[in-house]
Design a protein around this motif. Structure first.
Motif, short mmCIF file in Angstrom:
data_model
loop_
_atom_site.label_atom_id
_atom_site.label_comp_id
_atom_site.label_asym_id
_atom_site.label_seq_id
_atom_site.Cartn_x
_atom_site.Cartn_y
_atom_site.Cartn_z
N PRO A 203 1.96 -0.43 5.26
CA PRO A 203 0.68 -0.27 4.56
C PRO A 203 0.84 0.54 3.28
N LEU A 204 0.05 0.19 2.30
CA LEU A 204 0.05 0.88 1.01
C LEU A 204 -1.24 1.68 0.87
N ASP A 205 -1.18 2.75 0.08
CA ASP A 205 -2.39 3.53 -0.17
C ASP A 205 -3.17 2.89 -1.33
N SER A 206 -4.22 3.55 -1.78
CA SER A 206 -5.08 2.99 -2.83
C SER A 206 -4.36 2.87 -4.18
N ASN A 207 -3.26 3.62 -4.35
CA ASN A 207 -2.48 3.54 -5.59
C ASN A 207 -1.38 2.51 -5.52
N GLY A 208 -1.27 1.79 -4.42
CA GLY A 208 -0.23 0.78 -4.26
C GLY A 208 1.12 1.34 -3.84
#
Length: 126
Positions: free
Chosen positions: A21-26
């Motif tokens: 999974p990636l965070d909101s910043n990619g």
């Protein structure tokens, strides 16, 4: 081990094509890691354990090769009355379990493995 009734080795493929999974910043989500950013977090370990459990119940040849790290307990598989066991080569029907496994001659003599191991140790020490 393929001839034994009381032992089996099955390769788990559940982490072969893992989607992290990636965070909101990619960037990679740090929620997968413990405070030291090296070890896995409790969440990651539980998701990997769930993927491994599911993989043990899937028949050989039909094992899931990915884990997308989404926490969804409904994806946890349970044994059912038709297959109340962990899947192996024999009980997956991948090998004919009724047929007696014929002993085949080894293609490499046992002494060749010993000679190769000794030669490797000697070459490595040089």
């Amino acid at each position: 081990y393929e001839e034994r009734e009381d032992f089996a080795v099955v390769i788990s493929l559940s982490l072969r094509n893992t989607l992290l999974p990636l965070d909101s910043n990619g960037k990679l989500s740090l929620s997968l890691f413990a405070a030291d950013c090296f070890h896995f977090s409790v969440i990651s370990l539980s998701l990997m354990a769930m993927a491994l459990w599911n993989n043990m119940l899937e028949p050989v040849g039909e094992k899931q090769t990915y884990n997308n790290f989404t926490h969804d307990r409904s994806k946890l598989k349970c044994p059912n009355p038709e297959k109340p066991f962990l899947s192996t080569l024999r009980n997956s029907g991948f090998r004919n379990s009724d047929r007696n496994m014929e002993k085949t001659e080894l293609s490499v003599p046992y002494w060749a493995v010993i000679v190769a191991a000794v030669a490797g140790v000697l070459a490595g020490s040089l």
